[in-house]
Scaffold this motif. Structure first.
Motif, PDB file in Angstrom:
ATOM      1  N   ARG A   1      42.391  50.077   3.006  1.00 53.54           N
ATOM      2  CA  ARG A   1      41.098  49.667   2.465  1.00 53.54           C
ATOM      3  C   ARG A   1      40.015  50.725   2.661  1.00 53.54           C
ATOM      4  NH1 ARG A   1      39.904  43.722   4.177  1.00 53.54           N
ATOM      5  NH2 ARG A   1      38.058  44.158   2.929  1.00 53.54           N
ATOM      6  N   LEU A   2      40.301  51.738   3.464  1.00 54.60           N
ATOM      7  CA  LEU A   2      39.440  52.919   3.589  1.00 54.60           C
ATOM      8  C   LEU A   2      40.301  54.119   3.245  1.00 54.60           C
ATOM      9  CD1 LEU A   2      37.309  52.744   6.880  1.00 54.60           C
ATOM     10  CD2 LEU A   2      36.500  52.595   4.536  1.00 54.60           C
ATOM     11  N   LYS A   3      39.773  54.994   2.410  1.00 54.88           N
ATOM     12  CA  LYS A   3      40.543  56.188   2.068  1.00 54.88           C
ATOM     13  C   LYS A   3      39.950  57.404   2.777  1.00 54.88           C
ATOM     14  CE  LYS A   3      38.054  56.451  -2.189  1.00 54.88           C
ATOM     15  NZ  LYS A   3      37.868  56.785  -3.493  1.00 54.88           N
ATOM     16  N   GLU A   4      40.657  58.495   2.700  1.00 54.79           N
ATOM     17  CA  GLU A   4      40.210  59.725   3.346  1.00 54.79           C
ATOM     18  C   GLU A   4      38.823  60.099   2.845  1.00 54.79           C
ATOM     19  OE1 GLU A   4      41.619  64.342   3.793  1.00 54.79           O
ATOM     20  OE2 GLU A   4      43.114  62.820   3.333  1.00 54.79           O
ATOM     21  N   GLY A   5      37.941  60.413   3.762  1.00 51.50           N
ATOM     22  CA  GLY A   5      36.572  60.771   3.410  1.00 51.50           C
ATOM     23  C   GLY A   5      35.617  59.598   3.392  1.00 51.50           C
ATOM     24  N   ASP A   6      36.132  58.387   3.581  1.00 57.40           N
ATOM     25  CA  ASP A   6      35.284  57.199   3.637  1.00 57.40           C
ATOM     26  C   ASP A   6      35.042  56.794   5.084  1.00 57.40           C
ATOM     27  OD1 ASP A   6      35.297  57.079   0.893  1.00 57.40           O
ATOM     28  OD2 ASP A   6      36.618  55.334   0.758  1.00 57.40           O
ATOM     29  N   ARG A   7      33.873  56.240   5.326  1.00 50.10           N
ATOM     30  CA  ARG A   7      33.543  55.681   6.638  1.00 50.10           C
ATOM     31  C   ARG A   7      32.836  54.351   6.443  1.00 50.10           C
ATOM     32  NH1 ARG A   7      33.404  59.144  11.173  1.00 50.10           N
ATOM     33  NH2 ARG A   7      33.304  57.144  12.252  1.00 50.10           N
ATOM     34  N   LEU A   8      32.907  53.497   7.450  1.00 50.15           N
ATOM     35  CA  LEU A   8      32.086  52.295   7.468  1.00 50.15           C
ATOM     36  C   LEU A   8      30.732  52.719   8.022  1.00 50.15           C
ATOM     37  CD1 LEU A   8      34.489  49.563   8.903  1.00 50.15           C
ATOM     38  CD2 LEU A   8      33.971  50.081   6.515  1.00 50.15           C
ATOM     39  N   ALA A   9      29.685  52.557   7.231  1.00 49.48           N
ATOM     40  CA  ALA A   9      28.351  53.001   7.651  1.00 49.48           C
ATOM     41  C   ALA A   9      27.878  52.270   8.902  1.00 49.48           C
ATOM     42  CB  ALA A   9      27.356  52.805   6.510  1.00 49.48           C
ATOM     43  N   CYS A  10      28.363  51.058   9.118  1.00 50.63           N
ATOM     44  CA  CYS A  10      27.945  50.291  10.298  1.00 50.63           C
ATOM     45  C   CYS A  10      28.620  50.776  11.577  1.00 50.63           C
ATOM     46  CB  CYS A  10      28.213  48.805  10.103  1.00 50.63           C
ATOM     47  SG  CYS A  10      29.964  48.340  10.141  1.00 50.63           S
ATOM     48  N   GLN A  11      29.642  51.603  11.461  1.00 48.66           N
ATOM     49  CA  GLN A  11      30.401  52.051  12.624  1.00 48.66           C
ATOM     50  C   GLN A  11      30.144  53.511  12.986  1.00 48.66           C
ATOM     51  OE1 GLN A  11      32.778  49.825  14.372  1.00 48.66           O
ATOM     52  NE2 GLN A  11      31.294  48.576  13.276  1.00 48.66           N
ATOM     53  N   ALA A  12      29.819  54.348  12.018  1.00 45.32           N
ATOM     54  CA  ALA A  12      29.692  55.791  12.231  1.00 45.32           C
ATOM     55  C   ALA A  12      28.313  56.156  12.775  1.00 45.32           C
ATOM     56  CB  ALA A  12      29.947  56.531  10.922  1.00 45.32           C
ATOM     57  N   GLU A  13      28.283  56.831  13.922  1.00 44.23           N
ATOM     58  CA  GLU A  13      27.034  57.361  14.466  1.00 44.23           C
ATOM     59  C   GLU A  13      26.800  58.748  13.893  1.00 44.23           C
ATOM     60  OE1 GLU A  13      26.886  57.533  18.713  1.00 44.23           O
ATOM     61  OE2 GLU A  13      26.653  55.370  18.894  1.00 44.23           O
ATOM     62  N   VAL A  14      25.551  59.032  13.554  1.00 41.30           N
ATOM     63  CA  VAL A  14      25.181  60.321  12.974  1.00 41.30           C
ATOM     64  C   VAL A  14      24.697  61.249  14.087  1.00 41.30           C
ATOM     65  CG1 VAL A  14      23.620  61.471  11.365  1.00 41.30           C
ATOM     66  CG2 VAL A  14      24.581  59.234  10.783  1.00 41.30           C
ATOM     67  N   HIS A  15      25.350  62.418  14.197  1.00 39.74           N
ATOM     68  CA  HIS A  15      24.991  63.412  15.220  1.00 39.74           C
ATOM     69  C   HIS A  15      24.494  64.713  14.614  1.00 39.74           C
ATOM     70  CE1 HIS A  15      26.705  60.839  18.269  1.00 39.74           C
ATOM     71  NE2 HIS A  15      27.830  60.761  17.580  1.00 39.74           N
ATOM     72  N   GLY A  16      24.493  64.809  13.293  1.00 39.85           N
ATOM     73  CA  GLY A  16      24.056  66.019  12.599  1.00 39.85           C
ATOM     74  C   GLY A  16      23.848  65.698  11.130  1.00 39.85           C
TER      75      GLY A  16
ATOM     76  N   THR B   1      31.102  54.065   2.828  1.00 43.88           N
ATOM     77  CA  THR B   1      30.295  55.196   2.388  1.00 43.88           C
ATOM     78  C   THR B   1      31.209  56.403   2.229  1.00 43.88           C
ATOM     79  OG1 THR B   1      28.450  54.318   3.667  1.00 43.88           O
ATOM     80  CG2 THR B   1      28.296  56.608   2.969  1.00 43.88           C
ATOM     81  N   GLU B   2      31.104  57.079   1.096  1.00 46.21           N
ATOM     82  CA  GLU B   2      31.887  58.288   0.884  1.00 46.21           C
ATOM     83  C   GLU B   2      31.142  59.464   1.508  1.00 46.21           C
ATOM     84  OE1 GLU B   2      33.634  60.927  -2.809  1.00 46.21           O
ATOM     85  OE2 GLU B   2      33.099  58.829  -3.166  1.00 46.21           O
ATOM     86  N   ILE B   3      31.804  60.160   2.427  1.00 45.41           N
ATOM     87  CA  ILE B   3      31.203  61.307   3.100  1.00 45.41           C
ATOM     88  C   ILE B   3      31.549  62.557   2.302  1.00 45.41           C
ATOM     89  CG2 ILE B   3      30.992  62.579   5.268  1.00 45.41           C
ATOM     90  CD1 ILE B   3      30.170  59.543   5.399  1.00 45.41           C
ATOM     91  N   LEU B   4      30.537  63.209   1.760  1.00 43.32           N
ATOM     92  CA  LEU B   4      30.747  64.408   0.950  1.00 43.32           C
ATOM     93  C   LEU B   4      30.679  65.678   1.789  1.00 43.32           C
ATOM     94  CD1 LEU B   4      28.542  63.419  -2.125  1.00 43.32           C
ATOM     95  CD2 LEU B   4      31.010  63.134  -1.840  1.00 43.32           C
TER      96      LEU B   4
ATOM     97  N   VAL C   1      26.158  61.921   1.779  1.00 37.70           N
ATOM     98  CA  VAL C   1      26.974  60.752   1.453  1.00 37.70           C
ATOM     99  C   VAL C   1      26.709  60.315   0.017  1.00 37.70           C
ATOM    100  CG1 VAL C   1      26.850  59.968   3.859  1.00 37.70           C
ATOM    101  CG2 VAL C   1      25.263  59.030   2.185  1.00 37.70           C
ATOM    102  N   LYS C   2      27.542  59.380  -0.432  1.00 39.94           N
ATOM    103  CA  LYS C   2      27.249  58.684  -1.681  1.00 39.94           C
ATOM    104  C   LYS C   2      27.827  57.281  -1.605  1.00 39.94           C
ATOM    105  CE  LYS C   2      30.328  59.471  -5.408  1.00 39.94           C
ATOM    106  NZ  LYS C   2      30.738  60.261  -6.556  1.00 39.94           N
ATOM    107  N   ALA C   3      27.226  56.399  -2.370  1.00 37.31           N
ATOM    108  CA  ALA C   3      27.730  55.032  -2.464  1.00 37.31           C
ATOM    109  C   ALA C   3      28.896  55.030  -3.447  1.00 37.31           C
ATOM    110  CB  ALA C   3      26.641  54.085  -2.952  1.00 37.31           C
ATOM    111  N   PRO C   4      30.083  54.593  -2.997  1.00 35.04           N
ATOM    112  CA  PRO C   4      31.225  54.518  -3.920  1.00 35.04           C
ATOM    113  C   PRO C   4      30.961  53.486  -5.021  1.00 35.04           C
ATOM    114  CG  PRO C   4      31.937  54.327  -1.627  1.00 35.04           C
ATOM    115  CD  PRO C   4      30.449  54.217  -1.635  1.00 35.04           C
ATOM    116  N   GLY C   5      31.558  53.692  -6.157  1.00 30.97           N
ATOM    117  CA  GLY C   5      31.348  52.814  -7.303  1.00 30.97           C
ATOM    118  C   GLY C   5      31.479  51.329  -7.009  1.00 30.97           C
ATOM    119  N   ALA C   6      32.494  50.954  -6.258  1.00 36.21           N
ATOM    120  CA  ALA C   6      32.739  49.538  -5.978  1.00 36.21           C
ATOM    121  C   ALA C   6      31.664  48.916  -5.092  1.00 36.21           C
ATOM    122  CB  ALA C   6      34.105  49.364  -5.321  1.00 36.21           C
ATOM    123  N   TYR C   7      30.887  49.740  -4.421  1.00 38.42           N
ATOM    124  CA  TYR C   7      29.898  49.222  -3.467  1.00 38.42           C
ATOM    125  C   TYR C   7      28.462  49.540  -3.861  1.00 38.42           C
ATOM    126  CZ  TYR C   7      34.125  48.558  -0.827  1.00 38.42           C
ATOM    127  OH  TYR C   7      35.381  48.180  -0.453  1.00 38.42           O
TER     128      TYR C   7
END
Length: 106
Positions: free
Chosen positions: A72-87, A48-51, A91-97
Motif C-alpha cells: 500500500r506504500l510504494k518506493e518513494g512514498d511516506r506517510l506524512a503523519c509518521q515522517a519527521e523532517v530533518h532537512g 506523500t510522494e517524496i521527490l 514532495v507532491k500529493a499523489p493523484g489518489a490522495y
C-alpha cells in the motif's frame, strides 16, 4: 530551519519551526492535506510522494513498514503523519490522495 516544497502546489515552500516536526504537521500549517486516522499511521490517506530529500526524513516507522509489506506504500512514498523532517524536502500529493477543492499545478 528545514523547508518543505510542495511541487504540485506551484512549488509552494513551507518553512519549518524545528527539526523534529512531522511532515503532516508542517503541511497542515499552510495547506489542506488528506488525513483520516488522526495521525496514528493506521491508514494511508496522508501518503506523500517524496521527490527529493528522502535522506532528510526520519527512518521508516513500523506502521510504514507494515504498509510497504502490504503493497500500500510504494518506493518513494511516506506517510506524512509518521515522517519527521530533518532537512529540506520536496514532495507532491499523489493523484489518489489529492483533495477535490485544491487546484494542483501538475
Amino acid at each position: 530551519m528545514p523547508e518543505v516544497t510542495i511541487k504540485n502546489l506551484n512549488s509552494k515552500t513551507i518553512h519549518c519551526n524545528s527539526k523534529t516536526e512531522k511532515l503532516l504537521d508542517i503541511l497542515l500549517t499552510e495547506t489542506d492535506w488528506m488525513h483520516a486516522c488522526g495521525k496514528k499511521g493506521k491508514c494511508t490517506t496522508c501518503t506523500t510522494e517524496i521527490l527529493a530529500g528522502q535522506d532528510a526524513l526520519s527512518g521508516y516507522t513500523e506502521a510504514e513498514r507494515r504498509f510497504i509489506n502490504l503493497g500500500r506504500l510504494k518506493e518513494g512514498d511516506r506517510l506524512a503523519c509518521q515522517a519527521e523532517v530533518h532537512g529540506n524536502v520536496t514532495v507532491k500529493a499523489p493523484g489518489a490522495y489529492k483533495l477535490p477543492h485544491i487546484d494542483y499545478s501538475e
